[in-house]
Design a protein around this motif. Sequence first.
Motif, short mmCIF file in Angstrom:
data_model
loop_
_atom_site.label_atom_id
_atom_site.label_comp_id
_atom_site.label_asym_id
_atom_site.label_seq_id
_atom_site.Cartn_x
_atom_site.Cartn_y
_atom_site.Cartn_z
N HIS A 239 0.75 -1.36 0.00
CA HIS A 239 -0.15 0.01 -0.01
C HIS A 239 0.70 1.25 0.07
CE1 HIS A 239 -2.86 -2.94 1.34
NE2 HIS A 239 -3.97 -2.08 1.20
N VAL A 240 0.31 2.31 -0.46
CA VAL A 240 0.95 3.75 -0.13
C VAL A 240 0.00 4.42 0.81
CG1 VAL A 240 1.22 6.03 -1.41
CG2 VAL A 240 2.05 4.06 -2.51
N PHE A 241 0.57 4.67 1.91
CA PHE A 241 -0.08 5.31 3.05
C PHE A 241 0.02 6.80 2.68
CE2 PHE A 241 0.36 1.05 4.49
CZ PHE A 241 -0.70 0.92 5.26
N MET A 242 -1.11 7.75 2.83
CA MET A 242 -1.01 9.33 2.58
C MET A 242 -1.79 9.92 3.39
SD MET A 242 -2.69 10.82 -1.17
CE MET A 242 -4.14 10.93 -0.62
N ALA A 243 -0.97 10.78 4.05
CA ALA A 243 -1.27 11.82 5.01
C ALA A 243 -2.36 12.89 4.38
CB ALA A 243 -0.17 12.61 5.80
N GLY A 244 -3.46 13.25 5.08
CA GLY A 244 -4.21 14.21 4.41
C GLY A 244 -4.40 15.39 5.30
N LEU A 245 -4.27 16.57 4.72
CA LEU A 245 -4.15 17.94 5.72
C LEU A 245 -5.74 18.11 5.86
CD1 LEU A 245 -1.08 19.28 3.98
CD2 LEU A 245 -1.33 18.77 6.55
N ARG A 246 -6.15 19.00 4.56
CA ARG A 246 -7.62 19.36 4.76
C ARG A 246 -8.52 18.04 5.06
NH1 ARG A 246 -10.06 22.33 -0.05
NH2 ARG A 246 -8.35 23.70 0.40
N GLY A 247 -8.20 17.11 4.57
CA GLY A 247 -9.17 15.57 4.47
C GLY A 247 -8.86 15.24 6.14
N ALA A 248 -7.76 15.40 6.83
CA ALA A 248 -7.78 14.92 8.11
C ALA A 248 -7.85 13.47 8.36
CB ALA A 248 -8.78 15.78 8.93
N ARG A 249 -7.16 12.82 7.65
CA ARG A 249 -7.31 11.31 7.71
C ARG A 249 -6.19 10.70 7.06
NH1 ARG A 249 -12.62 11.69 4.25
NH2 ARG A 249 -12.46 13.61 5.28
N LEU A 250 -5.75 9.40 7.19
CA LEU A 250 -4.70 8.60 6.57
C LEU A 250 -5.23 7.83 5.66
CD1 LEU A 250 -1.77 8.03 6.74
CD2 LEU A 250 -2.20 6.32 8.21
N TRP A 251 -5.02 7.71 4.29
CA TRP A 251 -5.62 6.99 3.31
C TRP A 251 -4.48 5.87 3.00
CZ3 TRP A 251 -10.07 7.22 0.93
CH2 TRP A 251 -10.96 8.48 1.00
N ALA A 252 -4.99 4.70 2.93
CA ALA A 252 -4.41 3.38 2.44
C ALA A 252 -4.70 3.21 1.11
CB ALA A 252 -4.76 2.45 3.39
N ILE A 253 -3.93 3.11 -0.07
CA ILE A 253 -3.97 2.97 -1.44
C ILE A 253 -3.44 1.42 -1.69
CG2 ILE A 253 -4.06 3.66 -3.65
CD1 ILE A 253 -3.32 6.20 -1.06
N PRO A 254 -4.09 0.52 -2.23
CA PRO A 254 -3.35 -0.74 -2.51
C PRO A 254 -2.80 -0.57 -3.92
CG PRO A 254 -5.82 -1.01 -2.74
CD PRO A 254 -5.41 0.48 -2.19
N VAL A 255 -1.52 -0.84 -4.02
CA VAL A 255 -0.77 -0.64 -5.41
C VAL A 255 0.22 -1.62 -5.53
CG1 VAL A 255 -0.52 1.94 -4.98
CG2 VAL A 255 1.16 0.49 -4.15
N ALA A 256 0.55 -1.93 -6.93
CA ALA A 256 1.48 -2.90 -7.17
C ALA A 256 2.05 -2.61 -8.69
CB ALA A 256 0.79 -4.29 -7.43
N ASP A 257 3.21 -2.46 -9.01
CA ASP A 257 4.11 -2.16 -9.99
C ASP A 257 3.39 -0.87 -10.69
OD1 ASP A 257 5.34 -4.55 -9.69
OD2 ASP A 257 3.70 -6.04 -10.49
N GLY A 258 3.41 0.04 -9.99
CA GLY A 258 2.90 1.48 -10.37
C GLY A 258 1.47 1.44 -10.79
N LYS A 259 0.53 0.59 -10.32
CA LYS A 259 -0.75 0.58 -10.72
C LYS A 259 -1.69 0.47 -9.42
CE LYS A 259 -0.37 -1.48 -15.15
NZ LYS A 259 -0.54 -0.31 -15.84
#
Length: 313
Positions: A239-259
């Motif tokens: 996963h790519v874990f992404m911090a959100g400022l205005r969104g005030a949350r931590l996103w978890a995005i499943p990824v593999a090989d650039g997709k």
Amino acid sequence: MATGIEVPWGLAFLPDRSALVTERDSGKVKRVAGGRATEVGSVDGVDASSEGGLLGIAVDPQYPTRPYVYVYYSTGDDNRIARMTYQGGRLSGQQTILDGIPMAAVHNGGRLEFGPDGFLYAGTGDGGDRPNSQDDNSLGGKILRITTDGKAAPGNPGGKPWFSKGHRNVQGLAFDGSQLYAAEFGQDTWDELNAIDNGANYGWPAAEGVSRLDGMVDPIAQWNTDDASPSGIAAAQGHVFMAGLRGARLWAIPVADGKRVGEPVAFFTNEYGRLRTVEAAPDGSLWVTTSNTDGRGDVRDGDDRILRVTITR
């Protein structure tokens, strides 16, 4: 892991599993260990603004053989990258290795990350001047790839210091193996997560979010700006874990090989306020910083703080 830090921005781990953290507005660097944050030095020439100041930090991959750390910071004229020595618990010997990165009150980029190739990557912003992003002779609106002496890394397009272009404001960089991902602030509609390739053009200012324009690379994920406004990212466990400022949350995005290989999932929505930085720790956890003292958030007791998040499957 620590509380009472003033506008934490960059975070990088040392071999002893402690971390160096930058304070955007004060220009100070602090070491976090054992639940405490201790000042280890400051960066000269920092001129803090709405989004500028002391931003990213990275530790030399050969540390302590090469006892260097690298910082990205705003002056009154530009954004710069400097190399400093970190020994005996103190910073010293500040040396500018790259200057002339466009600077403004907003859109300064600032994230630093070493790649598996040993080169230093830096996310920059357009400095409030949109044409910079498509100007091959500007360092603005780019992802830079440089040596530890600040020179263009071998294999960059046209021998330039940049690796990719067409970015609005890159504040998140993370490698999953050899694949680089970048988080980018949108204007009014779409924030982006991009998979970065050498020489690719990510479209700004002609494109925001998925546009399908010829010659432009679309993001692998996009969010309404109210739900994200992303800054730091980290790659861990597919996963790519992404911090959100205005969104005030931590996103978890499943990824593999650039997709992207699944739907993003949000955690901690509005629980800790604005989230700025997320880094994968040596023990497999994530360290996440809040950003409630940056003038745009609601300050809570103990802010700003560094959280330790464990990942379960």
